[in-house]
Motif scaffolding. Structure first.
Motif, short mmCIF file in Angstrom:
data_model
loop_
_atom_site.label_atom_id
_atom_site.label_comp_id
_atom_site.label_asym_id
_atom_site.label_seq_id
_atom_site.Cartn_x
_atom_site.Cartn_y
_atom_site.Cartn_z
N LEU A 40 -14.72 6.47 -4.30
CA LEU A 40 -13.91 5.38 -4.83
C LEU A 40 -14.51 4.84 -6.13
O LEU A 40 -13.79 4.48 -7.06
N LEU A 88 -7.49 8.55 0.07
CA LEU A 88 -8.56 8.49 -0.94
C LEU A 88 -9.15 9.88 -1.17
O LEU A 88 -9.41 10.29 -2.31
N VAL A 115 -9.23 0.48 0.72
CA VAL A 115 -8.54 1.72 1.10
C VAL A 115 -7.94 1.59 2.49
O VAL A 115 -7.60 2.59 3.11
N TYR A 132 -15.14 0.39 0.67
CA TYR A 132 -14.70 1.51 1.51
C TYR A 132 -14.40 1.06 2.94
O TYR A 132 -13.54 1.62 3.59
N THR A 192 -4.60 2.11 -4.78
CA THR A 192 -3.41 2.72 -5.37
C THR A 192 -2.69 1.76 -6.31
O THR A 192 -2.02 2.19 -7.24
N SER A 238 -7.26 3.66 7.23
CA SER A 238 -8.53 4.16 7.74
C SER A 238 -8.55 4.20 9.26
O SER A 238 -9.19 5.07 9.86
N TYR A 244 0.84 -1.20 0.00
CA TYR A 244 0.00 0.00 0.00
C TYR A 244 0.88 1.25 0.00
O TYR A 244 0.69 2.17 -0.79
#
Lengths: 190, 292
Positions: free
Chosen positions: B173, B124, B228, B153, B259, B80, B20
């Motif tokens: 997204l 995001l 994400v 999400y 990504t 997140s 990530y």
């Protein structure tokens, strides 16, 4: 807003003293939180019941229940509550009170898992995933660690399990510790 | 060039979600975004700390915010959980002056002070709103036409509100995926919980939730899932074989960081995007899109 014999209900006052906890006084028992919760079926008492019990001063029953430990922190209840109560924060407040008063439920491993996690944060300022998992399994059920071996091997194979922990520079680590030790001497949130 | 202070979080920097961090950095570079890592940041404390010791948990995240405040830039994180926890401290600083004073008293022991001014952002949000989907679309070199992606999400990127998108039916997204030329499949459970860290302490509970997500994504025709959050990726990817075993299913759904998808569309060398770290191999699904 007064809901209950305030003054004699110290449990309610303790909850209200924690940021986010004060919202419990606003609860109208509509049950939107319970209906939204993805884990409600695992809980001794639904969030709605739990809040009613807390307002009735049922300290032991509330703090030793497993309910708040099954909160996933998904915040669905929080965004739906018609009274604007920060329900998730309220659940965390109950977690903390249960820990402080040594009443946390022994019927779920979650309190120990959280503790293992925060112990790593406290000692080195980061959480090395592998050591954290091993520590947690040693504290709870070492046999389960054996069952996790195939998964651990597959993570290793894919370069996702690192034994090396991220360390802060020594002066940063000292600063971090100084802050947390001061926090402890301030005696918690109240 | 746009500049941000960057908070990778434990999972993306040293843990299981390095792919990530790598793909975020590579994509940011392509978009002329500079992510400047915060020096000597510490773990945000995550949900576990908030459930053990409230005051300490605020201090743990406030140290990062105080360090970031000196820089004066928005603080962006791809995780997140970090996002929700750092924002939680921010809102507590606004709403509870007594707590703010107490946290600052503790921070003073480390010669720090936090005034509550740092704007905490999710990666995001930065890509979808600061850069925008038009700009992203203009950077696409090989579009992902035909790839069916479930936009996942999770909870903490959109809740608690107010955030940058709708708390229950977000679209950012979805839009971003479409700007890459791919198809965002309908995904009714797009903001439902993956099981979070309970996958460690109450595995059965978490697997049941993650199973519902895989089932919903798959039955809506998705070929892969875009996430994400490092923890969502772990629960859906690493635990997918255990889910299959437990529910007698045969899901074979690659779970990618959004990504990574951007990276392929931008024509970035796949070796810097970390696909080899996926447990469920995305090789077949991405075969037509990755240059060999």
């Amino acid at each position: 807003m007064e809901t209950k014999v305030q003054g004699s209900n110290t449990f309610l006052q303790e909850i209200c003293a924690i940021p986010g906890g004060e919202g419990i006084r606003l609860c109208i028992q509509c049950g939107t939180c319970s209906a939204s919760c993805p884990n409600v079926n695992r809980m001794d008492y639904t969030p709605r019941q739990l809040f009613a019990m807390a307002r009735a001063g049922m300290r032991e029953e509330v703090l030793s229940s497993n309910s708040m430990w099954f909160c996933l922190s998904c915040y669905l209840c929080t965004v739906r509550c018609p009274r604007g109560i920060k329900v998730t924060d309220l659940m965390h407040a109950l977690d903390c009170l249960a820990v402080q008063q040594r009443l946390s439920s022994g019927r779920t491993y979650t309190p120990t898992m959280y503790r293992s996690f925060s112990d790593f944060v406290y000692s080195i300022g980061s959480v090395p995933e592998m050591s954290f998992m091993i520590w947690f399994y040693l504290l709870t059920n070492p046999l389960r660690a054996m069952k996790m071996m195939p998964m651990a091997l597959s993570l290793l194979k894919h370069g996702r399990l690192s034994a090396r922990a991220r360390r802060l520079k020594p002066e940063a680590e000292r600063q971090f510790k100084a802050i947390l030790d001061k926090a402890e001497s301030l005696g918690g949130i109240r | 060039m746009r500049y941000y202070t960057y908070f990778p979080g434990c999972s993306a920097s040293h843990g299981g979600a390095k792919a990530y961090d790598w793909s975020a950095q590579a994509v940011a570079k392509a978009l002329e975004v500079e992510l400047i890592e915060l020096d000597d940041w510490n773990c945000c404390g995550s949900t576990p700390y908030t459930s053990v010791d409230e005051l300490a948990s605020y201090c743990v995240s406030a140290r990062n915010l105080a360090l970031a405040e000196k820089r004066g830039l928005d603080l962006v994180t791809p995780c997140s959980a970090c996002y929700v926890i750092l924002n939680r401290t921010n809102s507590a600083f606004r709403e509870y002056p007594a707590l703010r004073a107490k946290v600052n008293e503790a921070l003073a022991a480390g010669d720090l002070e936090y005034h509550g001014t740092v704007n905490v952002r999710h990666l995001l949000d930065v890509f979808a709103n600061d850069i925008g989907c038009e700009e992203i679309a203009s950077r696409v070199k090989g579009d992902l036409g035909g790839l069916k992606v479930a936009p996942y999400y999770g909870c903490q990127v959109v809740r608690p509100s107010p955030g940058f998108d709708h708390p229950e039916s977000p679209e950012s997204l979805d839009r971003l995926i479409k700007s890459l030329g791919a198809e965002a499949t309908p995904f009714p459970l797009k903001t439902r919980c993956c099981g979070g860290s309970l996958v460690i302490s109450e595995e059965n509970v978490a697997l049941e939730l993650a199973h519902k997500l895989l089932d919903s994504a798959s039955s809506n025709g998705a070929e892969c899932i875009a996430t994400v959050c490092p923890l969502c990726q772990t629960n859906l990817d690493v635990y997918q074989s255990r889910i299959n075993k437990k529910f007698k299913t045969s899901f074979n759904l690659p779970v990618l960081f959004f990504t990574q998808l951007m990276g392929i569309a931008f024509g970035i060398d796949r070796r810097s995007l970390g696909f080899e770290k996926c447990i469920v191999s995305p090789k077949e699904v991405l075969a037509g899109y990755i240059e060999r």
